[in-house]
Design an enzyme around this catalytic site. Structure first.
Site, PDB file in Angstrom:
ATOM      1  CG  ASP A 210      10.980 109.398  67.373  1.00 50.80           C
ATOM      2  OD1 ASP A 210      10.312 110.436  67.423  1.00 50.80           O
ATOM      3  OD2 ASP A 210      10.477 108.254  67.399  1.00 50.80           O
ATOM      4  CD  GLU A 259      35.060 108.019  65.423  1.00 48.00           C
ATOM      5  OE1 GLU A 259      34.919 107.829  64.192  1.00 48.00           O
ATOM      6  OE2 GLU A 259      34.830 107.148  66.272  1.00 48.00           O
TER       7      GLU A 259
HETATM    8  C1  NOJ Z   1       7.748 111.154  68.507  1.00 49.68           C
HETATM    9  C2  NOJ Z   1       7.501 111.773  67.173  1.00 49.68           C
HETATM   10  O1  NOJ Z   1       7.696 113.159  67.263  1.00 49.68           O
HETATM   11  C3  NOJ Z   1       6.105 111.384  66.778  1.00 49.68           C
HETATM   12  O2  NOJ Z   1       5.657 112.082  65.652  1.00 49.68           O
HETATM   13  C4  NOJ Z   1       6.051 109.905  66.567  1.00 49.68           C
HETATM   14  O3  NOJ Z   1       4.729 109.514  66.294  1.00 49.68           O
HETATM   15  C5  NOJ Z   1       6.549 109.144  67.802  1.00 49.68           C
HETATM   16  N1  NOJ Z   1       7.728 109.723  68.351  1.00 49.68           N
HETATM   17  C6  NOJ Z   1       6.848 107.715  67.466  1.00 49.68           C
HETATM   18  O4  NOJ Z   1       7.996 107.632  66.668  1.00 49.68           O
END
Ligand code: NOJ
Length: 526
Positions: A210, A259
Site C-alpha cells: 500500500d 529466501e
Molecule cells: C491506498 C488504498 O488502496 C486505499 O484504500 C487507502 O485508503 C490508502 N492507500 C491509505 O492506506
C-alpha cells in the site's frame, strides 16, 4: 501450513489473472453484516471456476476500520470482525487446494492511531524514542495554528494534527487516525521485515504494498508547490511521494521474499508521474509488479488506450518486468459507470476487459466486475464510511459506491451476502446481477468473464507480445498478440472487421454481418 498444489509454471505472476477480494464486502459467513474470511473460504470454488490464478486480499489485519482496514493496529493479528488466525489458515489452505495463490496487503506507510507504537508515542511525550517512530514536530508558540508545512491529507484537510496537549503535531497523509511512520528510523525497517516473515512463514504467496511510493519523505519536509492538495489517484509530484530513497527499502525486502520457495511476489501500489518512474520499482532487485493505473484514468478512446498500452510495454520491457492492467479497484469508480453506465457502459466495460485479457502481462479483476456491477452513486450520507466523505464535508462522495457487498442470490437477506444484512445497502436491481441470476446463463457478464479468462488460460505461453495492425476505424484498433487477433471498437458506430479473421473465439457483443458493434471487442483465431 498448507502444501500448495498451485501451478508449477515458472514465474506464474508474469501472465496471471489476479482477483481482488475486498473482505468487508465479499461474503459474510457469521451474519454480522460484514464480510469475513470464512465467507471468502466458502466461495473459493466460485473463484476457481472463474479461472483466476490468485487473489489479492485487501487488509484483514486487526484494525479499528477507520479506513476500511488500511489503518492497522496489529500487523500480526486478524481483525476479529473477519475471523482469527485459524480461519486465515483454513482459507489459505482451501485457496491453495483449488490452485489459487493468495496475496496479502501490507500497509507500511502508516499505522492506525490504535497501534501499540502510536499509543506508546503519545504516552511517552516529545523527544522520546517512541515518538521517533513517527513524524512529530513541535508546535511553534508564535504561530500555534500553523502546521509544520503546507501538506494536505489525501482525504482532505491538513496532513498534520495536534496532540491533545497541544505541544506537538503529527503527520498523517491520510486520515488523522493513520499516523505516518518514520522510515528514517531503523526500528521501523526491522519491524516490517519481521512482519513480512510472519506472513511468509504462514504461507502467503506475496504482498501488495500500500502507498509503496510514500514511505520516504523529502529531506526537511519542504512545502509542496501550490496549496498542498494532492489527489490519491493522480500523478502530481510531491515531497512525500516517489522519493528516490524508497527504492532502498525494496532492495532490503527482495532478498527476504527470495529466501522462500514458491515464486512469491511483491506488487506495488505506486502512483508516479510517468511510466518511466513506475518502472524503477520493477528493477530486478526490487518489486515484481507495479499497478499501472493509466487505464483507470484513460477515457474510453482508442488513442488514449493505445498510448497507455505502448508506454507500459516499452517501460516494463526495459526492466524485464511484466505489464499490469487494471480497470477497477476499491478506490475508484467502477468502470461500467465510468464508461457511461447502463447498457452502453456495460458493453464498453466488457470490451475493455476483453482487451486487457489479450494484452501481454498480468490482469487484475476487482470483485463484482465479473457480474457487471455498477458504482452505487446514491448511498445516503448516514451509511457512508469512507473518511474522504467526512474530511471533505461531503464535497467528495468518496469510495463507498464501489465497495457495496456482492449479490450472490436473487432473493434473501442482503442478496445472499450474509444472514445479517449488509454494511452498505445494495440496489434492488442487483438481484438480476447476482451470481445466481447470471450463473450458466448464456450472454451473462459472468459467463463472458469465465469464457474470456479460461480462453486466455488456454493460450498461455503463445502470447508473445503486441503488434499493431491497421485500424478498422477512427476510434478503433487491432493487434496481434502472437496467439490471436484482437479488434476493439471504442466508437459509437459499428466497424467492419471481416479482414481480421474468420474464426471468432469470443466477442463481447455478437458481430453483425462482419461488423463489430459500438463499444465491443472481438478475438479472432490466427
Ligand atoms: C491506498 C488504498 O488502496 C486505499 O484504500 C487507502 O485508503 C490508502 N492507500 C491509505 O492506506
Amino acid at each position: 501450513m498448507s502444501e500448495a498444489p498451485v501451478s508449477a509454471a515458472p514465474q506464474w505472476w508474469r501472465d496471471a489473472v489476479i482477483y481482488q477480494v475486498y473482505p468487508r464486502s465479499f461474503a459474510d459467513a457469521d451474519g454480522d453484516g460484514m464480510g469475513d474470511l470464512e465467507g471468502i473460504r466458502s466461495r473459493i470454488p466460485y473463484l476457481a471456476r472463474l479461472g483466476v490464478d490468485a487473489i489479492w486480499l485487501s487488509p484483514f489485519f486487526a484494525s479499528p476500520q477507520n479506513d476500511a482496514g488500511y489503518d492497522v493496529s496489529d500487523y500480526r493479528a486478524i481483525e476479529p470482525r473477519f475471523g482469527d488466525l485459524d480461519d486465515f489458515d483454513r482459507m489459505l489452505e482451501t485457496a491453495h487446494a483449488h490452485g489459487i495463490r493468495l496475496i496479502a496487503d501490507l500497509v507500511p506507510n502508516h499505522t492506525s492511531s490504535e497501534h501499540e507504537w502510536f499509543k506508546a508515542a503519545l504516552a511517552a511525550g516529545p523527544g522520546s524514542p517512541e515518538r521517533a517512530r513517527y513524524w512529530f514536530r513541535d508546535v511553534d508558540a508564535a504561530a500555534p495554528d500553523t502546521p509544520p508545512n503546507n501538506w494536505q491529507s489525501i482525504f482532505g484537510g491538513p496532513a498534520w494534527t495536534k496532540t491533545e496537549d497541544g505541544k506537538q503535531w503529527y503527520l498523517h497523509l491520510f486520515d488523522a487516525t493513520q499516523p505516518d511512520l518514520n522510515w528514517e528510523n531503523p526500528e521501523v525497517h526491522e519491524e516490517f521485515q519481521s512482519v513480512l516473515r510472519f506472513w511468509l512463514d504462514r504461507g502467503v504467496d506475496g504482498f501488495r504494498i500500500d502507498v509503496a511510493h510514500g514511505m520516504v519523505k523529502a529531506e526537511g519536509l519542504p512545502d509542496t508547490g501550490g496549496d498542498g492538495t494532492i489527489e490519491m489517484i493522480g500523478t502530481t509530484l510531491a515531497p512525500f511521494f516517489d522519493q528516490d530513497g524508497v527504492h532502498d527499502i525494496y532492495r532490503t525486502w527482495r532478498p527476504i521474499i527470495e529466501e522462500y520457495e514458491g515464486d512469491r511476489i511483491f506488487v506495488a501500489e505506486a502512483w508516479t508521474d510517468s511510466a518511466e518512474r513506475r518502472a524503477l520499482y520493477l528493477r530486478p532487485d526490487e518489486l515484481h509488479q507495479a499497478f499501472n493505473f493509466d487505464l483507470v484514468l484513460a477515457p474510453f478512446k482508442a488513442a488514449e488506450f493505445r498510448k497507455a498500452i505502448d508506454a507500459e510495454i516499452a517501460n516494463n520491457a526495459g526492466v524485464g518486468a511484466p505489464c499490469t492492467w487494471v480497470l477497477s479497484n476499491h478506490d475508484v469508480q467502477r468502470h461500467v459507470t465510468r464508461y457511461g453506465g447502463g447498457e452502453i457502459g456495460l458493453a464498453r466495460a466488457k470490451a475493455a476487459t476483453q482487451l486487457l485479457l489479450s494484452l501481454p502481462g498480468v490482469v487484475y479483476v476487482y470483485q463484482g466486475e465479473e457480474l457487471g456491477l455498477n458504482e452505487v452513486l446514491d448511498l445516503p450520507a448516514e451509511v457512508r464510511e469512507d473518511p474522504t466523505f467526512f474530511r471533505t464535508n461531503g464535497e467528495q462522495i468518496g469510495r463507498d459506491g464501489c465497495r457495496v457487498p456482492l449479490p450472490w442470490t436473487r432473493e434473501g437477506d442482503s442478496l445472499g451476502f450474509g444472514a445479517g444484512g449488509s454494511w452498505l445497502p445494495q440496489p434492488a436491481d442487483w438481484a438480476e446481477r447476482s451470481v445466481e441470476a447470471e450463473d450458466g446463463v448464456e450472454g451473462s457478464t459472468l459467463e463472458f468473464y469465465r469464457a474470456a479468462i479460461n480462453l486466455r488460460k488456454g493460450l498461455r505461453g503463445s502470447v508473445t507480445g503486441l503488434t499493431w495492425l491497421g485500424d478498422p476505424g477512427d476510434d478503433a484498433f487491432a493487434f496481434d498478440n502472437g496467439a490471436l487477433v484482437c479488434v476493439v471498437n471504442f466508437s459509437d458506430e459499428p466497424v467492419p472487421v471481416a479482414g481480421y479473421g474468420t474464426e471468432v473465439l469470443l466477442a463481447s457483443t455478437p458481430l453483425e454481418n462482419g461488423t463489430l458493434p459500438a463499444g465491443s471487442t472481438v478475438w479472432f483465431a490466427k
